[in-house]
Enzyme design. Sequence first.
Site, PDB file in Angstrom:
ATOM      1  N   ASP A   1       4.903  -0.705 -10.309  1.00 42.17           N
ATOM      2  CA  ASP A   1       4.324  -1.284  -9.114  1.00 42.17           C
ATOM      3  C   ASP A   1       4.928  -0.520  -7.908  1.00 42.17           C
ATOM      4  O   ASP A   1       5.893   0.241  -8.082  1.00 42.17           O
ATOM      5  CB  ASP A   1       4.766  -2.757  -9.147  1.00 42.17           C
TER       6      ASP A   1
ATOM      7  N   ASP B   1       5.217  -1.885  -4.006  1.00 36.96           N
ATOM      8  CA  ASP B   1       5.983  -2.720  -3.064  1.00 36.96           C
ATOM      9  C   ASP B   1       6.967  -3.636  -3.781  1.00 36.96           C
ATOM     10  O   ASP B   1       6.605  -4.347  -4.710  1.00 36.96           O
ATOM     11  CB  ASP B   1       5.026  -3.563  -2.213  1.00 36.96           C
TER      12      ASP B   1
ATOM     13  N   ASP C   1       7.469  -6.440  -9.524  1.00 36.91           N
ATOM     14  CA  ASP C   1       8.196  -7.567  -8.931  1.00 36.91           C
ATOM     15  C   ASP C   1       7.319  -8.777  -8.615  1.00 36.91           C
ATOM     16  O   ASP C   1       7.811  -9.803  -8.189  1.00 36.91           O
ATOM     17  CB  ASP C   1       8.845  -7.119  -7.614  1.00 36.91           C
TER      18      ASP C   1
HETATM   19  O1  LIG Z   1       1.121  -4.369  -6.102  1.00 29.63           O
HETATM   20  P1  LIG Z   1       2.087  -4.024  -4.996  1.00 29.63           P
HETATM   21  O2  LIG Z   1       2.351  -2.553  -4.906  1.00 29.63           O
HETATM   22  O3  LIG Z   1       3.353  -4.820  -5.096  1.00 29.63           O
HETATM   23  O4  LIG Z   1       1.325  -4.456  -3.663  1.00 29.63           O
HETATM   24  C1  LIG Z   1       1.229  -5.835  -3.317  1.00 29.63           C
HETATM   25  C2  LIG Z   1       1.168  -5.990  -1.830  1.00 29.63           C
HETATM   26  O5  LIG Z   1       2.175  -5.141  -1.297  1.00 29.63           O
HETATM   27  C3  LIG Z   1       2.259  -5.050   0.110  1.00 29.63           C
HETATM   28  O6  LIG Z   1       2.741  -6.280   0.618  1.00 29.63           O
HETATM   29  C4  LIG Z   1       4.052  -6.598   0.224  1.00 29.63           C
HETATM   30  O7  LIG Z   1       4.960  -5.630   0.770  1.00 29.63           O
HETATM   31  C5  LIG Z   1       4.983  -5.588   2.216  1.00 29.63           C
HETATM   32  C6  LIG Z   1       5.911  -4.451   2.630  1.00 29.63           C
HETATM   33  O8  LIG Z   1       7.188  -4.597   2.093  1.00 29.63           O
HETATM   34  C7  LIG Z   1       5.434  -6.955   2.754  1.00 29.63           C
HETATM   35  O9  LIG Z   1       5.446  -6.944   4.179  1.00 29.63           O
HETATM   36  C8  LIG Z   1       4.472  -8.044   2.250  1.00 29.63           C
HETATM   37  O10 LIG Z   1       4.911  -9.322   2.654  1.00 29.63           O
HETATM   38  C9  LIG Z   1       4.395  -8.002   0.726  1.00 29.63           C
HETATM   39  O11 LIG Z   1       3.399  -8.901   0.247  1.00 29.63           O
HETATM   40  C10 LIG Z   1       0.917  -4.682   0.704  1.00 29.63           C
HETATM   41  O12 LIG Z   1       0.985  -4.640   2.100  1.00 29.63           O
HETATM   42  C11 LIG Z   1      -0.136  -5.653   0.234  1.00 29.63           C
HETATM   43  O13 LIG Z   1      -1.366  -5.300   0.778  1.00 29.63           O
HETATM   44  C12 LIG Z   1      -0.192  -5.599  -1.285  1.00 29.63           C
HETATM   45  O14 LIG Z   1      -1.180  -6.482  -1.743  1.00 29.63           O
END
Ligand SMILES: O=P(O)(O)OC[C@H]1O[C@H](O[C@H]2O[C@H](CO)[C@@H](O)[C@H](O)[C@H]2O)[C@H](O)[C@@H](O)[C@@H]1O
Length: 406
Positions: free
Chosen positions: A123, A125, A326
């Site tokens: 993954d 983020d 995560d």
């Molecule tokens: O599948 P992933 O790579 O984990 O993406 C899921 C979401 O990730 C991002 O949001 C998350 O990370 C951001 C930056 O650290 C944080 O601000 C946010 O609260 C988290 O949910 C991304 O911006 C999303 O669009 C994705 O869906």
Amino acid sequence: MELKSNQASPVLTDPASLNKSKLGIHSRLPYSQPGASFSGKCIAIPRKKPGKLDDVRSNGWLDAMKSSSPPRKKLIKDFNADVGLDDFDIAYCSWMLKYPSALKYFEKIMSEAKKKKIAIFSDYDGTLSPIVDDPDRAIMSDGMRSAVRNVAKYFPTAIITGRSRDKVYDLVGLTELYYAGSHGMDIMGPVDHTVSDDHPNSIKSTDQQGKEVNLFQPAREFLPMIDEVFRTLVENTKSIKGAKVENHKFCVSVHYRNVDEKSWPTIAQCVHDVLKDYPRLRLTHGRKVLEVRPVIDWNKGKAVEFLLESLGLSDSDDVLPIYIGDDRSDEDAFKVLRKGNRGYGILVSSVPKETKAFYSLRDPSEVQEFLLSLVRWKKLEKELESATSSLFTKGAQATSGLEKER
Ligand SMILES: O=P(O)(O)OC[C@H]1O[C@H](O[C@H]2O[C@H](CO)[C@@H](O)[C@H](O)[C@H]2O)[C@H](O)[C@@H](O)[C@@H]1O
């Protein structure tokens, strides 16, 4: 990468069942209708007047939002009502008995991997980059980039993310990886691999370097709908301070990390009211983010299966897939690997969480350490192989020399 799959189209298109299903709940229909056409908004369903906060309370959205990325303190309380704040480590350690550290169990994991091909899925983020307030600033460290690049030298490596493929590629910047954006609904292989276009959901495109590539996009028909919903959500949430809406091509993210908790019911209601007009879209919860996606039978787990098959790695006896993630959406991939002990899911979490993963890592810095350990292990294995083969050659030469002398 040869994109091949004999799976039927994952698009779920039974309007009657969709109408019956409650908004936000993924309908799991056992069939699909490939080729069904998309024509913008579909099926009128009875609409309630917007602004009734009862909706988001009664359907559990608010509870899910509160628990989506809970602060440490809150989790300690939920996990074990009897422990105090200072006892957090005890709670975490007892959780880790069930989900041991992938670093501490590294040798054990690798003993399973002997003579198997390892494939790495990650993954983005919260796994390769730390969670930060501004999604545009979720930058991967140079150290992590170098670790991922090295891993990809030895093992097929894919990033499977909720972000759009383009956005995650901009953040990672490594051409040698496979990328699956929009929760696996947009898959592209490394640019130097041969690709084929024999799948109905594959299309030809060009990558950022202008090279021809094949993309696998099972939710392509939803593009206009997602675009429309994105624009509506931007408009309808613009008065909510801190709200941020991201267009991830096949899904939309509505962030509330920077929204005052008092306004969470408002943002939830806003998304709920928009989705009422789109029964072919559903809602899932991420870390302080509401994610709007097409109702199709596709997720990160399906993307892992698709990639394994495309890479010729779907023979489970020979292959050890490892998936690191995560978030809730990563659970679909953990489930796929757990099924039939196919491989290992590793949950990245510094707090106890229910999961289908086998192992855990605390945070992205431990992920980096794990990736580096993989590289060291592989290098050592190669060195041993070459030392063994050179000993063998020397032995064979010595024997043949002796025979000549005789
Ligand atoms: O599948 P992933 O790579 O984990 O993406 C899921 C979401 O990730 C991002 O949001 C998350 O990370 C951001 C930056 O650290 C944080 O601000 C946010 O609260 C988290 O949910 C991304 O911006 C999303 O669009 C994705 O869906």
